[in-house]
Write a protein that holds these residues in place. Structure first.
Motif, PDB file in Angstrom:
ATOM      1  N   GLY A  16      -5.756  -1.329   1.033  1.00  0.00           N
ATOM      2  CA  GLY A  16      -4.364  -1.649   0.786  1.00  0.00           C
ATOM      3  C   GLY A  16      -3.907  -1.069  -0.529  1.00  0.00           C
ATOM      4  N   LEU A  17      -2.587  -1.103  -0.723  1.00  0.00           N
ATOM      5  CA  LEU A  17      -1.967  -0.633  -1.960  1.00  0.00           C
ATOM      6  C   LEU A  17      -0.981  -1.679  -2.438  1.00  0.00           C
ATOM      7  CD1 LEU A  17      -1.055   3.020  -0.931  1.00  0.00           C
ATOM      8  CD2 LEU A  17      -2.836   2.337  -2.540  1.00  0.00           C
ATOM      9  N   GLU A  18      -0.838  -1.752  -3.734  1.00  0.00           N
ATOM     10  CA  GLU A  18       0.150  -2.642  -4.338  1.00  0.00           C
ATOM     11  C   GLU A  18       0.817  -1.883  -5.474  1.00  0.00           C
ATOM     12  OE1 GLU A  18      -0.708  -6.970  -5.239  1.00  0.00           O
ATOM     13  OE2 GLU A  18      -0.755  -6.088  -7.253  1.00  0.00           O
ATOM     14  N   TRP A  19       2.128  -2.083  -5.636  1.00  0.00           N
ATOM     15  CA  TRP A  19       2.870  -1.423  -6.712  1.00  0.00           C
ATOM     16  C   TRP A  19       4.169  -2.160  -6.966  1.00  0.00           C
ATOM     17  CZ3 TRP A  19       2.763   0.134  -1.699  1.00  0.00           C
ATOM     18  CH2 TRP A  19       3.976   0.352  -1.071  1.00  0.00           C
ATOM     19  N   PHE A  20       4.853  -1.741  -8.013  1.00  0.00           N
ATOM     20  CA  PHE A  20       6.166  -2.295  -8.345  1.00  0.00           C
ATOM     21  C   PHE A  20       7.202  -1.186  -8.269  1.00  0.00           C
ATOM     22  CE2 PHE A  20       3.279  -5.360 -10.056  1.00  0.00           C
ATOM     23  CZ  PHE A  20       3.932  -6.565  -9.825  1.00  0.00           C
ATOM     24  N   PHE A  21       8.370  -1.550  -7.751  1.00  0.00           N
ATOM     25  CA  PHE A  21       9.518  -0.649  -7.706  1.00  0.00           C
ATOM     26  C   PHE A  21      10.774  -1.505  -7.791  1.00  0.00           C
ATOM     27  CE2 PHE A  21      12.803   1.667  -5.264  1.00  0.00           C
ATOM     28  CZ  PHE A  21      12.899   2.791  -6.070  1.00  0.00           C
ATOM     29  N   GLU A  22      11.653  -1.138  -8.691  1.00  0.00           N
ATOM     30  CA  GLU A  22      12.889  -1.897  -8.928  1.00  0.00           C
ATOM     31  C   GLU A  22      12.606  -3.380  -9.126  1.00  0.00           C
ATOM     32  OE1 GLU A  22      15.557  -0.793  -5.729  1.00  0.00           O
ATOM     33  OE2 GLU A  22      16.150   1.020  -6.821  1.00  0.00           O
ATOM     34  N   ARG A  23      11.625  -3.659  -9.974  1.00  0.00           N
ATOM     35  CA  ARG A  23      11.219  -5.018 -10.378  1.00  0.00           C
ATOM     36  C   ARG A  23      10.634  -5.871  -9.247  1.00  0.00           C
ATOM     37  NH1 ARG A  23      16.553  -6.052 -13.754  1.00  0.00           N
ATOM     38  NH2 ARG A  23      16.146  -4.639 -15.459  1.00  0.00           N
ATOM     39  N   ALA A  24      10.420  -5.282  -8.093  1.00  0.00           N
ATOM     40  CA  ALA A  24       9.842  -6.026  -6.968  1.00  0.00           C
ATOM     41  C   ALA A  24       8.434  -5.510  -6.685  1.00  0.00           C
ATOM     42  CB  ALA A  24      10.716  -5.879  -5.727  1.00  0.00           C
ATOM     43  N   ARG A  25       7.566  -6.420  -6.277  1.00  0.00           N
ATOM     44  CA  ARG A  25       6.203  -6.073  -5.885  1.00  0.00           C
ATOM     45  C   ARG A  25       6.229  -5.638  -4.427  1.00  0.00           C
ATOM     46  NH1 ARG A  25       2.794  -8.741  -3.011  1.00  0.00           N
ATOM     47  NH2 ARG A  25       0.581  -8.426  -3.167  1.00  0.00           N
ATOM     48  N   HIS A  26       5.519  -4.559  -4.124  1.00  0.00           N
ATOM     49  CA  HIS A  26       5.415  -4.057  -2.749  1.00  0.00           C
ATOM     50  C   HIS A  26       3.943  -3.911  -2.400  1.00  0.00           C
ATOM     51  CE1 HIS A  26       9.718  -3.104  -2.587  1.00  0.00           C
ATOM     52  NE2 HIS A  26       9.566  -2.763  -3.853  1.00  0.00           N
ATOM     53  N   GLN A  27       3.657  -3.999  -1.103  1.00  0.00           N
ATOM     54  CA  GLN A  27       2.269  -3.919  -0.665  1.00  0.00           C
ATOM     55  C   GLN A  27       2.205  -3.292   0.716  1.00  0.00           C
ATOM     56  OE1 GLN A  27      -0.038  -7.516  -1.231  1.00  0.00           O
ATOM     57  NE2 GLN A  27      -1.295  -7.070   0.571  1.00  0.00           N
ATOM     58  N   LEU A  28       1.194  -2.471   0.914  1.00  0.00           N
ATOM     59  CA  LEU A  28       0.863  -1.925   2.229  1.00  0.00           C
ATOM     60  C   LEU A  28      -0.590  -2.281   2.519  1.00  0.00           C
ATOM     61  CD1 LEU A  28       2.360   1.689   2.104  1.00  0.00           C
ATOM     62  CD2 LEU A  28       3.106  -0.172   3.596  1.00  0.00           C
ATOM     63  N   ASP A  29      -0.868  -2.707   3.737  1.00  0.00           N
ATOM     64  CA  ASP A  29      -2.228  -3.023   4.148  1.00  0.00           C
ATOM     65  C   ASP A  29      -2.632  -2.098   5.289  1.00  0.00           C
ATOM     66  OD1 ASP A  29      -2.723  -5.373   2.447  1.00  0.00           O
ATOM     67  OD2 ASP A  29      -1.110  -6.270   3.624  1.00  0.00           O
ATOM     68  N   PHE A  30      -3.901  -1.712   5.286  1.00  0.00           N
ATOM     69  CA  PHE A  30      -4.427  -0.796   6.289  1.00  0.00           C
ATOM     70  C   PHE A  30      -5.684  -1.389   6.895  1.00  0.00           C
ATOM     71  CE2 PHE A  30      -2.073   1.570   3.154  1.00  0.00           C
ATOM     72  CZ  PHE A  30      -1.276   2.406   3.918  1.00  0.00           C
ATOM     73  N   GLU A  31      -6.005  -0.941   8.084  1.00  0.00           N
ATOM     74  CA  GLU A  31      -7.180  -1.443   8.787  1.00  0.00           C
ATOM     75  C   GLU A  31      -8.486  -0.931   8.164  1.00  0.00           C
ATOM     76  OE1 GLU A  31      -8.719  -1.416  13.372  1.00  0.00           O
ATOM     77  OE2 GLU A  31      -6.571  -1.386  12.992  1.00  0.00           O
ATOM     78  N   HIS A  32      -8.431   0.282   7.587  1.00  0.00           N
ATOM     79  CA  HIS A  32      -9.619   0.914   7.013  1.00  0.00           C
ATOM     80  C   HIS A  32      -9.300   1.443   5.616  1.00  0.00           C
ATOM     81  CE1 HIS A  32     -11.522   0.689  10.940  1.00  0.00           C
ATOM     82  NE2 HIS A  32     -10.415   1.202  11.455  1.00  0.00           N
ATOM     83  N   GLN A  33     -10.314   1.907   4.919  1.00  0.00           N
ATOM     84  CA  GLN A  33     -10.115   2.474   3.586  1.00  0.00           C
ATOM     85  C   GLN A  33      -9.245   3.722   3.651  1.00  0.00           C
ATOM     86  OE1 GLN A  33     -14.020   3.086   1.919  1.00  0.00           O
ATOM     87  NE2 GLN A  33     -14.069   1.015   1.104  1.00  0.00           N
ATOM     88  N   ILE A  34      -8.459   3.913   2.617  1.00  0.00           N
ATOM     89  CA  ILE A  34      -7.509   5.022   2.555  1.00  0.00           C
ATOM     90  C   ILE A  34      -7.680   5.789   1.246  1.00  0.00           C
ATOM     91  CG2 ILE A  34      -5.751   3.985   4.043  1.00  0.00           C
ATOM     92  CD1 ILE A  34      -4.533   3.529   0.883  1.00  0.00           C
TER      93      ILE A  34
END
Length: 122
Positions: A16-34
């Motif tokens: 998965g990935l986590e980051w901030f953009f425009e003061r909001a936290r965003h996240q993407l999750d994946f089934e396998h390593q990326i």
């Protein structure tokens, strides 16, 4: 207001990935390593998923809030490419590695996902 992605990091053993953009936290999750690379503009993320049902077209450009901007079409799909297997910058040039059974090629792209050139990788 911050117009750029900040604090991009892998989470969950690179599933998965986590980051901030425009003061909001965003996240993407994946089934396998990326493999993920923050685009030089700071307004998108290039992700290479493992070879799967989407291979050889297994690289995706996401926008700053995590929506798919473009799924990359592997330019060597008709020539036996197995998948994209890595993403990285060489200086200011964004590159994807294309895997074949007996060699690898480097595909340089712009941030919109347009192929600029393809060279054999050694």
């Amino acid at each position: 207001m911050n117009d750029f992605i900040s604090e991009l990091k892998y989470i969950g053993d690179r599933q998965g990935l986590e980051w901030f953009f425009e003061r909001a936290r965003h996240q993407l999750d994946f089934e396998h390593q990326i493999v993920a690379v923050l685009l030089g503009s700071g307004r998108g993320i290039l992700v290479v998923e493992p070879a799967s049902d989407d291979a050889p077209h297994n690289a995706i450009i996401y926008d700053a809030v995590g929506a798919i901007r473009r799924r990359m079409q592997n330019p060597e799909a008709g020539n036996g490419a197995i998948c994209f297997c890595d993403a990285y910058y060489i200086g200011d040039d964004l590159a994807l590695t294309i895997a074949f059974s007996s060699c690898q090629m480097r595909c340089f792209i712009d941030e919109a996902g347009e192929v600029l050139k393809i060279v054999e990788s050694r």
